[in-house]
Motif scaffolding. Sequence first.
Motif, PDB file in Angstrom:
ATOM      1  N   ILE A   1       8.778  -7.706  -2.985  1.00 24.15           N
ATOM      2  CA  ILE A   1       9.552  -8.074  -1.800  1.00 24.15           C
ATOM      3  C   ILE A   1       9.359  -7.016  -0.716  1.00 24.15           C
ATOM      4  O   ILE A   1       9.131  -7.331   0.465  1.00 24.15           O
ATOM      5  N   ALA A   2       9.469  -5.741  -1.114  1.00 22.28           N
ATOM      6  CA  ALA A   2       9.312  -4.644  -0.153  1.00 22.28           C
ATOM      7  C   ALA A   2       7.934  -4.663   0.495  1.00 22.28           C
ATOM      8  O   ALA A   2       7.795  -4.398   1.705  1.00 22.28           O
ATOM      9  N   GLN A   3       6.926  -5.006  -0.299  1.00 20.88           N
ATOM     10  CA  GLN A   3       5.559  -5.062   0.232  1.00 20.88           C
ATOM     11  C   GLN A   3       5.387  -6.216   1.210  1.00 20.88           C
ATOM     12  O   GLN A   3       4.888  -6.038   2.327  1.00 20.88           O
ATOM     13  N   GLU A   4       5.825  -7.401   0.795  1.00 19.87           N
ATOM     14  CA  GLU A   4       5.591  -8.598   1.594  1.00 19.87           C
ATOM     15  C   GLU A   4       6.463  -8.643   2.852  1.00 19.87           C
ATOM     16  O   GLU A   4       6.052  -9.205   3.871  1.00 19.87           O
ATOM     17  N   LYS A   5       7.648  -8.057   2.794  1.00 19.83           N
ATOM     18  CA  LYS A   5       8.538  -8.051   3.957  1.00 19.83           C
ATOM     19  C   LYS A   5       8.296  -6.850   4.864  1.00 19.83           C
ATOM     20  O   LYS A   5       8.942  -6.707   5.901  1.00 19.83           O
ATOM     21  N   GLY A   6       7.367  -5.989   4.488  1.00 25.01           N
ATOM     22  CA  GLY A   6       6.999  -4.875   5.346  1.00 25.01           C
ATOM     23  C   GLY A   6       7.932  -3.680   5.287  1.00 25.01           C
ATOM     24  O   GLY A   6       7.903  -2.818   6.176  1.00 25.01           O
ATOM     25  N   PHE A   7       8.753  -3.593   4.232  1.00 26.55           N
ATOM     26  CA  PHE A   7       9.696  -2.482   4.147  1.00 26.55           C
ATOM     27  C   PHE A   7       8.999  -1.150   3.870  1.00 26.55           C
ATOM     28  O   PHE A   7       9.423  -0.108   4.376  1.00 26.55           O
ATOM     29  N   PHE A   8       7.963  -1.165   3.063  1.00 28.61           N
ATOM     30  CA  PHE A   8       7.210   0.072   2.836  1.00 28.61           C
ATOM     31  C   PHE A   8       6.557   0.531   4.145  1.00 28.61           C
ATOM     32  O   PHE A   8       6.599   1.720   4.491  1.00 28.61           O
ATOM     33  N   LYS A   9       5.944  -0.398   4.857  1.00 29.79           N
ATOM     34  CA  LYS A   9       5.302  -0.067   6.133  1.00 29.79           C
ATOM     35  C   LYS A   9       6.309   0.525   7.110  1.00 29.79           C
ATOM     36  O   LYS A   9       6.017   1.486   7.825  1.00 29.79           O
ATOM     37  N   ALA A  10       7.510  -0.077   7.123  1.00 28.28           N
ATOM     38  CA  ALA A  10       8.546   0.402   8.038  1.00 28.28           C
ATOM     39  C   ALA A  10       8.966   1.829   7.713  1.00 28.28           C
ATOM     40  O   ALA A  10       9.416   2.568   8.597  1.00 28.28           O
ATOM     41  N   GLN A  11       8.796   2.217   6.460  1.00 30.81           N
ATOM     42  CA  GLN A  11       9.115   3.583   6.050  1.00 30.81           C
ATOM     43  C   GLN A  11       7.939   4.537   6.280  1.00 30.81           C
ATOM     44  O   GLN A  11       8.031   5.723   5.960  1.00 30.81           O
ATOM     45  N   GLY A  12       6.852   3.988   6.809  1.00 29.62           N
ATOM     46  CA  GLY A  12       5.712   4.835   7.152  1.00 29.62           C
ATOM     47  C   GLY A  12       4.774   5.130   6.010  1.00 29.62           C
ATOM     48  O   GLY A  12       4.106   6.168   5.995  1.00 29.62           O
ATOM     49  N   ILE A  13       4.704   4.209   5.043  1.00 30.12           N
ATOM     50  CA  ILE A  13       3.851   4.467   3.886  1.00 30.12           C
ATOM     51  C   ILE A  13       3.065   3.219   3.514  1.00 30.12           C
ATOM     52  O   ILE A  13       3.568   2.094   3.598  1.00 30.12           O
ATOM     53  N   ASP A  14       1.792   3.420   3.130  1.00 24.07           N
ATOM     54  CA  ASP A  14       0.978   2.352   2.559  1.00 24.07           C
ATOM     55  C   ASP A  14       1.121   2.406   1.047  1.00 24.07           C
ATOM     56  O   ASP A  14       0.994   3.487   0.437  1.00 24.07           O
ATOM     57  N   VAL A  15       1.376   1.262   0.447  1.00 21.01           N
ATOM     58  CA  VAL A  15       1.575   1.187  -0.999  1.00 21.01           C
ATOM     59  C   VAL A  15       0.623   0.152  -1.585  1.00 21.01           C
ATOM     60  O   VAL A  15       0.453  -0.936  -1.027  1.00 21.01           O
ATOM     61  N   GLU A  16       0.021   0.498  -2.695  1.00 19.02           N
ATOM     62  CA  GLU A  16      -0.851  -0.430  -3.421  1.00 19.02           C
ATOM     63  C   GLU A  16      -0.215  -0.692  -4.782  1.00 19.02           C
ATOM     64  O   GLU A  16      -0.176   0.197  -5.637  1.00 19.02           O
ATOM     65  N   LEU A  17       0.294  -1.908  -4.970  1.00 20.40           N
ATOM     66  CA  LEU A  17       0.963  -2.272  -6.213  1.00 20.40           C
ATOM     67  C   LEU A  17      -0.008  -3.013  -7.129  1.00 20.40           C
ATOM     68  O   LEU A  17      -0.765  -3.876  -6.681  1.00 20.40           O
ATOM     69  N   SER A  18       0.034  -2.690  -8.408  1.00 16.93           N
ATOM     70  CA  SER A  18      -0.786  -3.382  -9.403  1.00 16.93           C
ATOM     71  C   SER A  18       0.127  -3.887 -10.513  1.00 16.93           C
ATOM     72  O   SER A  18       0.938  -3.117 -11.049  1.00 16.93           O
ATOM     73  N   TYR A  19       0.015  -5.167 -10.836  1.00 13.95           N
ATOM     74  CA  TYR A  19       0.813  -5.746 -11.921  1.00 13.95           C
ATOM     75  C   TYR A  19      -0.125  -6.154 -13.046  1.00 13.95           C
ATOM     76  O   TYR A  19      -1.070  -6.925 -12.839  1.00 13.95           O
ATOM     77  N   VAL A  20       0.129  -5.616 -14.237  1.00 14.67           N
ATOM     78  CA  VAL A  20      -0.757  -5.843 -15.375  1.00 14.67           C
ATOM     79  C   VAL A  20       0.036  -6.460 -16.521  1.00 14.67           C
ATOM     80  O   VAL A  20       1.271  -6.454 -16.520  1.00 14.67           O
ATOM     81  N   ASN A  21      -0.658  -6.971 -17.502  1.00 12.82           N
ATOM     82  CA  ASN A  21       0.000  -7.643 -18.617  1.00 12.82           C
ATOM     83  C   ASN A  21       0.239  -6.733 -19.822  1.00 12.82           C
ATOM     84  O   ASN A  21       1.254  -6.856 -20.506  1.00 12.82           O
ATOM     85  N   TYR A  22      -0.694  -5.839 -20.087  1.00 13.27           N
ATOM     86  CA  TYR A  22      -0.618  -5.074 -21.337  1.00 13.27           C
ATOM     87  C   TYR A  22      -0.187  -3.631 -21.093  1.00 13.27           C
ATOM     88  O   TYR A  22      -0.783  -2.897 -20.303  1.00 13.27           O
ATOM     89  N   LEU A  23       0.863  -3.233 -21.814  1.00 15.52           N
ATOM     90  CA  LEU A  23       1.435  -1.904 -21.652  1.00 15.52           C
ATOM     91  C   LEU A  23       0.419  -0.813 -21.963  1.00 15.52           C
ATOM     92  O   LEU A  23       0.318   0.183 -21.244  1.00 15.52           O
TER      93      LEU A  23
END
Length: 331
Positions: free
Chosen positions: A49-71
């Motif tokens: 949500i934070a990524q898609e709504k631009g909340f990270f950008k608004a805080q002045g940071i680029d974030v790269e999120l990765s979602y994986v299946n196996y721990l």
Amino acid sequence: MKRTFFNSIFIIITCWLLFACHSPESLKVKRPPLKVSFISFVGHRPGIIAQEKGFFKAQGIDVELSYVNYLQLQQADFSAGKYDGIGLTLGDFMILSATNPDIQAVMVVDESTGADVVVAQSDIKTILNLKGKKLGANLGGFSEVFVTEMLKISKLTSDDVRLVKVDGLDVPQRLQNNAIQAGHTWEPHLSESLKLGAKILFTSKQTPGLILDLIAFRGEAIRDRPEDIRAFVRGWFQGLSYWKANITEGNAIVSKALNIPSNTRPFEGIDLTGFAENQKFFQSDSPHYIYKTAKKYADFFLRAGNVTRLPNNLETLFNSSFLTPPPSLKP
């Protein structure tokens, strides 16, 4: 005279432009994205949500999120330096800290209050019926502690069952194939298990405070990028607040990002923790102090031989200095 005057003006303007182009602001090197890895558990989704709504950008940071299946793959990649941060359970964090001693947890993202479930084949009516049966769990991590706590309730131990190493996403198929008779899992694999005829035997509602999910960063990121981590935390809290206030839209954002069915009850069995709740987890005089639960995991893993050593002072694994309240979502 006029020509000399205009030449002087031209030189001054040119020098000013050259200086501006080489000012400290223009020479500032763009920081790389803060890379953070998660599994697709609901407690790890406010970041989407934070990524898609631009909340990270608004805080002045680029974030790269990765979602994986196996721990195991996620944690191996983190140890190899692929990510700056990682979302994982408190139990798995304790295991990871044994090989990554400079790692620190900076925030708790959720507490499981029923979302973690042991499902069983329909003929198993009680925990006692598990005696001699194959019980699937992600051994060597929080999952093993969870099922061990379940067995204790009926005065059983792990010696009374046949523990089988199974990841939560594989539980539905393993139950159907009779490779296991019960196993620990969570949504969306819980719903899949129930559709295949399994039943709920036990939930984390019966182990309050045991299963916490958190976000941790490697020491290098904590030392070199503290303001970026604070910005990440603020953006995360904004994403959580927005999702709670706009559940339908938030569900649609998550569904599209992860290519999963939209869940109309995303917070069932889980307490997603914001700034205020996090303060309680990191206060030493609080009954919810995270160190107390961390010690329970540490003692279990040391006895079981999952780790050979952990820091003498477990409190060094937790760093609450990055907790700052998010800005209001109101315009």
